[in-house]
Design a protein around this motif. Structure first.
Motif, PDB file in Angstrom:
ATOM      1  N   THR A 154       0.813  -1.212   0.000  1.00  0.00           N
ATOM      2  CA  THR A 154       0.000   0.000   0.000  1.00  0.00           C
ATOM      3  C   THR A 154       0.851   1.268   0.000  1.00  0.00           C
ATOM      4  O   THR A 154       0.596   2.204  -0.746  1.00  0.00           O
ATOM      5  CB  THR A 154      -0.943   0.020   1.216  1.00  0.00           C
ATOM      6  N   LEU A 155       1.872   1.279   0.854  1.00  0.00           N
ATOM      7  CA  LEU A 155       2.683   2.487   0.999  1.00  0.00           C
ATOM      8  C   LEU A 155       3.953   2.457   0.160  1.00  0.00           C
ATOM      9  O   LEU A 155       4.655   3.455   0.060  1.00  0.00           O
ATOM     10  CB  LEU A 155       3.045   2.711   2.472  1.00  0.00           C
ATOM     11  N   GLY A 156       4.275   1.310  -0.412  1.00  0.00           N
ATOM     12  CA  GLY A 156       5.413   1.248  -1.307  1.00  0.00           C
ATOM     13  C   GLY A 156       6.766   1.149  -0.626  1.00  0.00           C
ATOM     14  O   GLY A 156       7.796   1.426  -1.248  1.00  0.00           O
ATOM     15  N   PHE A 157       6.789   0.768   0.659  1.00  0.00           N
ATOM     16  CA  PHE A 157       8.065   0.615   1.344  1.00  0.00           C
ATOM     17  C   PHE A 157       8.783  -0.642   0.860  1.00  0.00           C
ATOM     18  O   PHE A 157       8.149  -1.680   0.624  1.00  0.00           O
ATOM     19  CB  PHE A 157       7.852   0.493   2.856  1.00  0.00           C
ATOM     20  N   PRO A 158      10.098  -0.572   0.687  1.00  0.00           N
ATOM     21  CA  PRO A 158      10.844  -1.804   0.425  1.00  0.00           C
ATOM     22  C   PRO A 158      10.632  -2.760   1.601  1.00  0.00           C
ATOM     23  O   PRO A 158      10.518  -2.326   2.756  1.00  0.00           O
ATOM     24  CB  PRO A 158      12.295  -1.324   0.352  1.00  0.00           C
ATOM     25  N   LYS A 159      10.577  -4.033   1.299  1.00  0.00           N
ATOM     26  CA  LYS A 159      10.262  -4.994   2.369  1.00  0.00           C
ATOM     27  C   LYS A 159      11.254  -4.930   3.532  1.00  0.00           C
ATOM     28  O   LYS A 159      10.837  -4.987   4.695  1.00  0.00           O
ATOM     29  CB  LYS A 159      10.219  -6.411   1.799  1.00  0.00           C
ATOM     30  N   PRO A 160      12.582  -4.800   3.283  1.00  0.00           N
ATOM     31  CA  PRO A 160      13.500  -4.713   4.428  1.00  0.00           C
ATOM     32  C   PRO A 160      13.168  -3.551   5.366  1.00  0.00           C
ATOM     33  O   PRO A 160      13.261  -3.675   6.578  1.00  0.00           O
ATOM     34  CB  PRO A 160      14.867  -4.523   3.763  1.00  0.00           C
ATOM     35  N   ARG A 161      12.742  -2.416   4.759  1.00  0.00           N
ATOM     36  CA  ARG A 161      12.406  -1.259   5.596  1.00  0.00           C
ATOM     37  C   ARG A 161      11.123  -1.511   6.377  1.00  0.00           C
ATOM     38  O   ARG A 161      11.003  -1.126   7.546  1.00  0.00           O
ATOM     39  CB  ARG A 161      12.262  -0.023   4.722  1.00  0.00           C
ATOM     40  N   ALA A 162      10.152  -2.154   5.713  1.00  0.00           N
ATOM     41  CA  ALA A 162       8.890  -2.469   6.381  1.00  0.00           C
ATOM     42  C   ALA A 162       9.131  -3.417   7.564  1.00  0.00           C
ATOM     43  O   ALA A 162       8.593  -3.215   8.647  1.00  0.00           O
ATOM     44  CB  ALA A 162       7.919  -3.102   5.392  1.00  0.00           C
TER      45      ALA A 162
END
Length: 361
Positions: free
Chosen positions: A29-37
């Protein structure tokens, strides 16, 4: 993306989200890279935090979903706030300042990090310092205006910096109402590095101002608004009309706000006073504030009225225009427009459209 956000809210209504569902929301939804999420979830999520309660709390205060979406996009840690322990008191703090409803929503949308953990350690102490400086600030209007114009939390040790800059400005003799006014107009003075602030003041002092000069605060404000390139360009503009650098600095010392006037207005003003009014350059050096008056609403219409009165011999002698420009409106109308009832209507018409009439000749 907004549709996914609504879908995420729908899943929240049925049960508290798992870490995996929050990670999915942050990435899809927010477009964060998975590592950051994953980093945010591992860092901020706990059994005591629940994004559902955060969103429902914000909605209950009248914030719309579009705003909430923007906030968590810029500052995902808001989702992991503890509503009772932190978020409620932070919202209440802003409401107590006078920010409510849509105004509060706009304020937070610009800096959603204000709802994060940086609130207690960075923002609130800065607000307390600035609030003490404001005088006769009804409804905290100037305080709120100041807060809106600066990012108070993304600088290193903001409390230390703000305190040091306030102390330095006071050492320069800028206190009380002057200090409150300048930080309201240019709050960046409080959060710039101390070395940059000292360099700014030093630059102003090198232009001929002194610590005990009451115009110092106005000069600091003006120079803080100008880049070196813009300052040099305005100096070149005055030189093109025959002014020396010393005359330029003399004018600046008398009227620091002069350099905040647009280059287009300065060109028009200098041209009008020198070519039409026939002022000697020295007149503008003595009274540079003439160039800050409104040409369209005051200077040109008044000159047109005098021009007509001289042509019709209503006046035997041309008044000193330098004085006429500064007359209060009612005094000008009484002394010139109403002077001759036979021509009052014509003069009033010329006054109301003096700029157009002068240009058409």
């Amino acid at each position: 993306m907004t549709t996914l956000f609504y879908r995420y809210l729908h899943t929240l209504s049925s049960s508290p989200p798992s870490k995996s569902s929050i990670i999915t929301y942050l990435t899809q939804t927010l477009g964060f890279p998975k590592p950051r999420a994953v980093f945010f979830v591992n860092r901020f999520s706990s059994t005591q935090t629940n994004p559902q309660s955060v969103i429902l709390f914000l909605k209950s205060h009248g914030f719309n979903l579009t705003d909430i979406h923007k906030w968590v996009t810029k500052s995902p840690q808001i989702l992991f706030s503890d509503v009772e322990k932190t978020l409620k008191s932070r919202i209440q703090f802003f409401q107590d300042l006078g920010l409510t409803g849509p105004d509060l929503g706009k304020f937070i949308s610009k800096n959603p990090v204000y709802l994060s953990n940086r609130f207690e350690e960075r923002l609130k102490p800065c607000v307390d310092i600035v609030k003490r400086l404001m005088l006769d600030d009804h409804n905290n209007e100037n305080l709120i205006r100041t807060l809106r114009r600066c990012n108070w939390v993304d600088i290193k040790q903001p409390v230390v910096r703000v305190s040091a800059n306030v102390k330095y400005l006071e050492q320069c003799g800028i206190v009380g109402a002057q200090l409150a006014t300048v930080i309201t107009r240019q709050p960046r003075l409080l959060i710039m590095s101390e070395s940059d602030l000292k360099e700014l003041v030093s630059k102003v002092l090198d232009m001929g101002f002194s610590i005990d000069n009451r115009m110092l605060v106005h000069a600091i404000y003006t120079v803080s608004c100008l880049s070196d390139k813009t300052f040099e360009r305005k100096l070149d503009l005055f030189r093109s009309y025959g002014f020396t650098k010393d005359e330029f600095l003399s004018m600046f010392k008398k009227a620091p706000g002069l350099l905040r006037v647009s280059e287009a207005k300065l060109k028009t003003g200098i041209g009008f006073f020198v070519n039409t009014v026939k002022f000697d350059r020295e007149v503008l050096v003595r009274r540079p504030s003439c160039l800050m008056l409104s040409l369209e609403e005051r200077v040109i219409p008044r000159f047109k009225v005098l021009d007509i009165m001289m042509s019709k011999k209503i006046l035997k002698k041309m008044p000193k225009f330098l004085n006429v420009m500064w007359l209060p409106e009612d005094e000008f109308l009484e002394k010139f427009i109403s002077k001759d009832r036979n021509h009052a209507e014509e003069l009033l018409l010329a006054y109301k459209s003096g700029d157009l009439l002068l240009q058409s000749e």
